[in-house]
Design a protein around this motif. Structure first.
Motif, PDB file in Angstrom:
ATOM      1  N   PHE A 495       0.863  -1.179   0.000  1.00  0.00           N
ATOM      2  CA  PHE A 495       0.000   0.000   0.000  1.00  0.00           C
ATOM      3  C   PHE A 495       0.906   1.238   0.000  1.00  0.00           C
ATOM      4  CE2 PHE A 495      -2.139  -3.336   2.463  1.00  0.00           C
ATOM      5  CZ  PHE A 495      -3.333  -3.465   1.750  1.00  0.00           C
ATOM      6  N   THR A 496       0.432   2.330  -0.561  1.00  0.00           N
ATOM      7  CA  THR A 496       1.291   3.503  -0.710  1.00  0.00           C
ATOM      8  C   THR A 496       0.725   4.732  -0.004  1.00  0.00           C
ATOM      9  OG1 THR A 496       0.207   4.046  -2.794  1.00  0.00           O
ATOM     10  CG2 THR A 496       2.207   2.727  -2.917  1.00  0.00           C
ATOM     11  N   SER A 497       1.618   5.670   0.251  1.00  0.00           N
ATOM     12  CA  SER A 497       1.233   6.968   0.804  1.00  0.00           C
ATOM     13  C   SER A 497       0.258   7.668  -0.146  1.00  0.00           C
ATOM     14  CB  SER A 497       2.477   7.825   1.014  1.00  0.00           C
ATOM     15  OG  SER A 497       2.136   9.170   1.294  1.00  0.00           O
ATOM     16  N   SER A 498      -0.554   8.547   0.429  1.00  0.00           N
ATOM     17  CA  SER A 498      -1.487   9.329  -0.387  1.00  0.00           C
ATOM     18  C   SER A 498      -0.803  10.501  -1.087  1.00  0.00           C
ATOM     19  CB  SER A 498      -2.621   9.871   0.486  1.00  0.00           C
ATOM     20  OG  SER A 498      -2.113  10.794   1.448  1.00  0.00           O
ATOM     21  N   ALA A 499       0.462  10.770  -0.750  1.00  0.00           N
ATOM     22  CA  ALA A 499       1.166  11.930  -1.303  1.00  0.00           C
ATOM     23  C   ALA A 499       2.525  11.523  -1.848  1.00  0.00           C
ATOM     24  CB  ALA A 499       1.337  13.010  -0.234  1.00  0.00           C
ATOM     25  N   LEU A 500       2.923  12.189  -2.914  1.00  0.00           N
ATOM     26  CA  LEU A 500       4.234  12.017  -3.533  1.00  0.00           C
ATOM     27  C   LEU A 500       5.113  13.187  -3.103  1.00  0.00           C
ATOM     28  CD1 LEU A 500       5.764  10.302  -5.792  1.00  0.00           C
ATOM     29  CD2 LEU A 500       5.023  12.108  -7.360  1.00  0.00           C
ATOM     30  N   ILE A 501       6.345  12.907  -2.719  1.00  0.00           N
ATOM     31  CA  ILE A 501       7.272  13.957  -2.300  1.00  0.00           C
ATOM     32  C   ILE A 501       8.251  14.228  -3.431  1.00  0.00           C
ATOM     33  CG2 ILE A 501       9.125  14.557  -0.699  1.00  0.00           C
ATOM     34  CD1 ILE A 501       7.690  12.900   1.423  1.00  0.00           C
ATOM     35  N   GLU A 502       8.342  15.481  -3.865  1.00  0.00           N
ATOM     36  CA  GLU A 502       9.333  15.889  -4.856  1.00  0.00           C
ATOM     37  C   GLU A 502      10.546  16.418  -4.094  1.00  0.00           C
ATOM     38  OE1 GLU A 502       7.820  18.219  -8.118  1.00  0.00           O
ATOM     39  OE2 GLU A 502       5.769  17.511  -7.764  1.00  0.00           O
ATOM     40  N   SER A 503      11.641  15.689  -4.206  1.00  0.00           N
ATOM     41  CA  SER A 503      12.853  15.999  -3.440  1.00  0.00           C
ATOM     42  C   SER A 503      14.022  16.129  -4.399  1.00  0.00           C
ATOM     43  CB  SER A 503      13.111  14.898  -2.405  1.00  0.00           C
ATOM     44  OG  SER A 503      14.301  15.143  -1.690  1.00  0.00           O
ATOM     45  N   GLY A 504      14.384  17.369  -4.731  1.00  0.00           N
ATOM     46  CA  GLY A 504      15.461  17.585  -5.689  1.00  0.00           C
ATOM     47  C   GLY A 504      15.111  16.965  -7.027  1.00  0.00           C
ATOM     48  N   ASP A 505      15.946  16.062  -7.499  1.00  0.00           N
ATOM     49  CA  ASP A 505      15.719  15.403  -8.777  1.00  0.00           C
ATOM     50  C   ASP A 505      15.053  14.051  -8.615  1.00  0.00           C
ATOM     51  OD1 ASP A 505      16.895  17.536 -10.043  1.00  0.00           O
ATOM     52  OD2 ASP A 505      18.885  16.622 -10.152  1.00  0.00           O
ATOM     53  N   GLU A 506      14.473  13.802  -7.435  1.00  0.00           N
ATOM     54  CA  GLU A 506      13.827  12.519  -7.171  1.00  0.00           C
ATOM     55  C   GLU A 506      12.365  12.703  -6.794  1.00  0.00           C
ATOM     56  OE1 GLU A 506      17.000   9.291  -5.537  1.00  0.00           O
ATOM     57  OE2 GLU A 506      16.214  10.712  -4.058  1.00  0.00           O
ATOM     58  N   LEU A 507      11.598  11.639  -7.005  1.00  0.00           N
ATOM     59  CA  LEU A 507      10.223  11.530  -6.536  1.00  0.00           C
ATOM     60  C   LEU A 507      10.193  10.391  -5.520  1.00  0.00           C
ATOM     61  CD1 LEU A 507       8.401  11.718  -9.994  1.00  0.00           C
ATOM     62  CD2 LEU A 507       8.923  13.609  -8.429  1.00  0.00           C
ATOM     63  N   LEU A 508       9.657  10.678  -4.333  1.00  0.00           N
ATOM     64  CA  LEU A 508       9.661   9.716  -3.238  1.00  0.00           C
ATOM     65  C   LEU A 508       8.234   9.309  -2.902  1.00  0.00           C
ATOM     66  CD1 LEU A 508      12.191  11.477  -0.806  1.00  0.00           C
ATOM     67  CD2 LEU A 508      12.695   9.967  -2.759  1.00  0.00           C
ATOM     68  N   ASP A 535      10.128  13.209 -13.210  1.00  0.00           N
ATOM     69  CA  ASP A 535       9.407  12.875 -14.449  1.00  0.00           C
ATOM     70  C   ASP A 535       9.610  11.425 -14.859  1.00  0.00           C
ATOM     71  OD1 ASP A 535       8.954  15.616 -14.409  1.00  0.00           O
ATOM     72  OD2 ASP A 535      10.404  16.062 -15.980  1.00  0.00           O
ATOM     73  N   GLY A 536      10.013  10.570 -13.917  1.00  0.00           N
ATOM     74  CA  GLY A 536      10.513   9.257 -14.270  1.00  0.00           C
ATOM     75  C   GLY A 536       9.520   8.118 -14.308  1.00  0.00           C
ATOM     76  N   PHE A 537       8.219   8.401 -14.310  1.00  0.00           N
ATOM     77  CA  PHE A 537       7.258   7.312 -14.357  1.00  0.00           C
ATOM     78  C   PHE A 537       7.236   6.625 -15.728  1.00  0.00           C
ATOM     79  CE2 PHE A 537       5.184  10.109 -11.079  1.00  0.00           C
ATOM     80  CZ  PHE A 537       5.500   9.288 -10.012  1.00  0.00           C
ATOM     81  N   ALA A 538       7.512   7.362 -16.784  1.00  0.00           N
ATOM     82  CA  ALA A 538       7.481   6.784 -18.131  1.00  0.00           C
ATOM     83  C   ALA A 538       8.463   7.539 -19.016  1.00  0.00           C
ATOM     84  CB  ALA A 538       6.071   6.857 -18.722  1.00  0.00           C
ATOM     85  N   SER A 539       8.918   6.880 -20.079  1.00  0.00           N
ATOM     86  CA  SER A 539       9.868   7.521 -20.990  1.00  0.00           C
ATOM     87  C   SER A 539       9.736   6.932 -22.378  1.00  0.00           C
ATOM     88  CB  SER A 539      11.310   7.325 -20.490  1.00  0.00           C
ATOM     89  OG  SER A 539      11.696   5.958 -20.610  1.00  0.00           O
ATOM     90  N   LEU A 540      10.310   7.635 -23.341  1.00  0.00           N
ATOM     91  CA  LEU A 540      10.570   7.066 -24.651  1.00  0.00           C
ATOM     92  C   LEU A 540      11.960   6.449 -24.602  1.00  0.00           C
ATOM     93  CD1 LEU A 540       9.254   9.823 -27.111  1.00  0.00           C
ATOM     94  CD2 LEU A 540       8.004   7.933 -26.048  1.00  0.00           C
ATOM     95  N   VAL A 541      12.131   5.288 -25.242  1.00  0.00           N
ATOM     96  CA  VAL A 541      13.382   4.557 -25.102  1.00  0.00           C
ATOM     97  C   VAL A 541      13.833   4.012 -26.443  1.00  0.00           C
ATOM     98  CG1 VAL A 541      12.209   2.386 -24.542  1.00  0.00           C
ATOM     99  CG2 VAL A 541      14.559   2.755 -23.770  1.00  0.00           C
ATOM    100  N   ASN A 542      15.152   3.972 -26.611  1.00  0.00           N
ATOM    101  CA  ASN A 542      15.790   3.319 -27.752  1.00  0.00           C
ATOM    102  C   ASN A 542      16.918   2.457 -27.227  1.00  0.00           C
ATOM    103  OD1 ASN A 542      18.367   3.614 -29.746  1.00  0.00           O
ATOM    104  ND2 ASN A 542      16.494   3.284 -30.935  1.00  0.00           N
TER     105      ASN A 542
END
Length: 641
Positions: A495-508, A535-542
């Motif tokens: 189970f996860t927290s109800s809130a996302l923390i934006e910390s510098g270049d990371e999402l916690l 912004d790391g939940f999804a990306s375009l990749v090669n």
């Protein structure tokens, strides 16, 4: 602290380069050749009122088949309809101009017809890829009708779709004469607004990607802690601490409202912890709630599923912190609380605000200004699902609206894994860069479980994306916070927290994990941490073995510079080509003039040897990313500095 390696598997997306519809497709069934040149946004000349000589304009009569088509004045509406004569032993095919759509869209075509004699023309809904080849079709063979009758076909656009058409087709196996009028084609998709301004452009979906070649889209798993950060250490926590709750950063301090079920007294506790860095946590002695004759503990209440926000804009300091939770007992239902400090909570006189079930996740929506909750509610088939309500004052909430439930694909997966069905136990939602990210807790129901457990089965966290909180995209359904192996602390449920923390270049994202399934009574729980890059939940990749390209939909250029969040492989690179409104490279901004981007940064600067981004101000442009080994997570326009 060791971290589990990120495991990344691509979601296969359309890998075709969008080309004009100029090349006839290879021989296919039922008149699948000769698509019109360019897809358009809406079906032109749907009622056949406009003529090109003696033919309906912007419709294509297949010249390799019978030409027995006439425009007549026996119309349902307006002045004209088409008469389709299907000669014996021959076929006839009249196809519309292609209309732009996208994979996953629900596309609907319809036409009004009337029989004159024999069989009526068949009605097709067709899907086309970028090469001008028909991918698939759905069709109906309408029964003869003496009066005007509407026939309709709907289907989901498959992967690779860039356009749809409707087709009136007389088969070589039938004969007859019929009339057709008032055709319609709903693409189930509207082209995105080109006015993106300085909003970060993400790849949570492919709405703003016009084409891809040797490029795919990936939904990313989190990096997770190998061992828990918070474990049950106090007698009131029994053997379980978990995040039905919220983690935030408040005045530089990480604060966590978490949960424990005390097995000795059979009640839930809402608990409070703090951390200077989000990794090392302290359970302070608060002196607020008595347990076993003492208030030397970190208990703040006995709420169930507590979620908290700090509302700095509320003029009443006693309502600075707000909580929405669930209460069992005589006053059973969802309840709200207010606090000046996040520790001393006062229940609202308005409680309960809803009868509901027992799981809620709440946030203050910056996009709408509304307090918003996704909560479990009774569902018609008895399975758990997610409902949405909003409030302007945190006391009166709108009627719950079903927004998310397990679909047929989930059910098939659950049954295929030997379980009974799929349900959604809860879904925290976080606003992110003008859109919404959901973390559905997918419950694979395995049966009744032990007495008092309300069912058995594992619970996994997935990712879902939405623009409006109602329509959700969830193409990749792998867990993004993977459960551990049997015997590990996080084997059973997450189970996860109800809130996302934006910390510098990371999402916690903090999460609670159990070592047993829902239907067991001897399981234990602890708290871990999941991390993504910004912004790391999804990306375009090669993959780097063959360079690829991805082209955006048009947008209006603004700002002084273009920034990109990208992680390139050791030998990888990214170049940005800028196209004009006609898809032609703009002088000074071609692929050969773009300086290669290398390395891993969340704020790469796009540069060209000659071109300057600020010179494009106000022009309608598209970007063509030349990606050779690596991930592109987002792009944004901004002013310098």
């Amino acid at each position: 602290m060791s971290l589990r390696a990120l495991r990344r598997r691509p979601v296969v997306a359309a890998l075709a380069l969008i080309l004009p519809f100029l090349v006839p497709a290879a021989a296919q069934q039922a008149a699948a050749e000769n698509v019109a040149p360019e897809p358009v946004a809406a079906l032109p000349n749907p009622s056949f009122e406009e003529l090109d000589g003696d033919r309906p304009a912007q419709w294509i009569l297949d010249e390799t088949r019978a030409q027995t088509l006439a425009v007549v004045d026996t119309a349902r509406t307006g002045e004209r309809a088409v008469e389709i004569t299907n000669p014996s032993g021959q076929a006839i095919a009249l196809r519309s101009t292609p209309v732009t759509t996208r994979p996953g869209a629900t596309v609907t075509g319809s036409v009004w017809y009337r029989s004159v004699s024999g069989a009526a023309a068949w009605f097709y809904l067709e899907f086309w890829n970028a090469a001008g080849t028909r991918i698939t079709e759905r069709h109906v063979a309408p029964a003869p009708a003496a009066d005007w009758t509407q026939t309709t076909v709907s289907a989901t656009a498959p992967n690779g779709t860039v356009a749809a058409t409707v087709l009136l087709y007389g088969s070589s196996t039938t004969t007859g004469v019929s009339l057709a009028d008032d055709a319609a084609l709903d693409p189930g998709y509207a082209p995105p607004d080109p006015g993106i301004g300085t909003q970060v452009q993400l790849f949570h979906d492919l709405d703003r990607v016009a084409s891809m070649d040797q490029v795919g889209r990936v939904v990313h798993e989190a990096e997770t802690t190998e061992q828990p950060l918070i474990t049950p250490t106090e007698p009131w926590e029994s053997d379980n601490v978990y995040v039905y709750g919220t983690a935030i950063v408040d005045d530089g301090v990480h604060k966590l409202w978490y949960h424990a079920y005390n097995r000795e007294i059979g009640d839930y506790f809402t608990l409070y912890a703090t951390s200077p860095d989000g990794r090392t946590w302290t359970k302070p002695s608060l002196g607020l709630v008595e347990y076993d004759g003492s208030t030397d503990n970190n208990i703040v209440g006995t709420m169930h599923s507590p979620t908290v926000i700090k509302d700095a804009a509320d003029p009443d300091p006693d309502r600075r912190y707000k909580m929405l939770a669930f209460e069992y007992g005589p006053e059973r239902g969802y309840t709200v609380y207010f606090s000046p400090d996040g520790l001393r909570w006062t229940p609202c006189d308005c409680n309960p605000v809803d009868d509901g079930a027992d799981v809620a996740n709440m946030f203050h929506d910056p996009n709408t200004g509304l307090y918003t909750v996704t909560w479990k509610q009774p569902h018609t088939d008895g399975r758990r699902a997610v409902f949405l309500s909003t409030s302007t004052d945190f006391e009166t909430w709108t009627e719950p609206e079903l927004i998310f439930e397990a679909d047929e694909r989930d059910q098939q997966q659950a049954v295929g894994n030997g379980l009974e069905n799929a349900q959604v136990y809860g879904m925290p939602v976080v606003p992110y860069e003008g859109r919404y990210v959901g973390f559905p807790w997918m419950y694979s129901y395995a049966g009744a479980g032990e007495a008092g457990t309300a069912g058995d089965g594992p619970i996994d966290v997935q990712l879902a994306f939405s623009d409006d909180l109602r329509a959700w995209q969830r193409d990749d359904r792998r867990p993004v916070i993977p459960r551990g192996v049997p015997g590990s602390w996080d084997y059973g449920m997450v189970f996860t927290s109800s809130a996302l923390i934006e910390s510098g270049d990371e999402l916690l994202l903090y999460y609670g994990a159990w070592n047993g399934w829902h239907g067991t009574t001897d399981r234990q729980a602890a708290v871990g941490l999941a991390r993504w890059r910004r912004d790391g939940f999804a990306s375009l990749v090669n993959g780097g073995d063959r360079p690829g390209t991805a082209t955006t939909t048009p947008f209006v250029a603004t700002g002084d510079e273009l920034r990109l969040n990208a992680a390139l492989d050791k030998r990888g690179s990214l170049r940005v080509e800028v196209l004009d409104e006609n898809g032609v490279p703009i002088p000074g901004f071609g692929a050969g003039q773009a300086r290669p981007i290398i390395g891993d940064r969340v704020d790469h600067l796009a540069r060209w040897r000659v071109g300057v981004w600020a010179d494009l101000e106000g022009r309608t442009v598209s970007l063509r990313f030349h990606l050779d080994g690596g991930d592109l997570y987002s792009y944004r326009q901004q002013d310098a500095g």
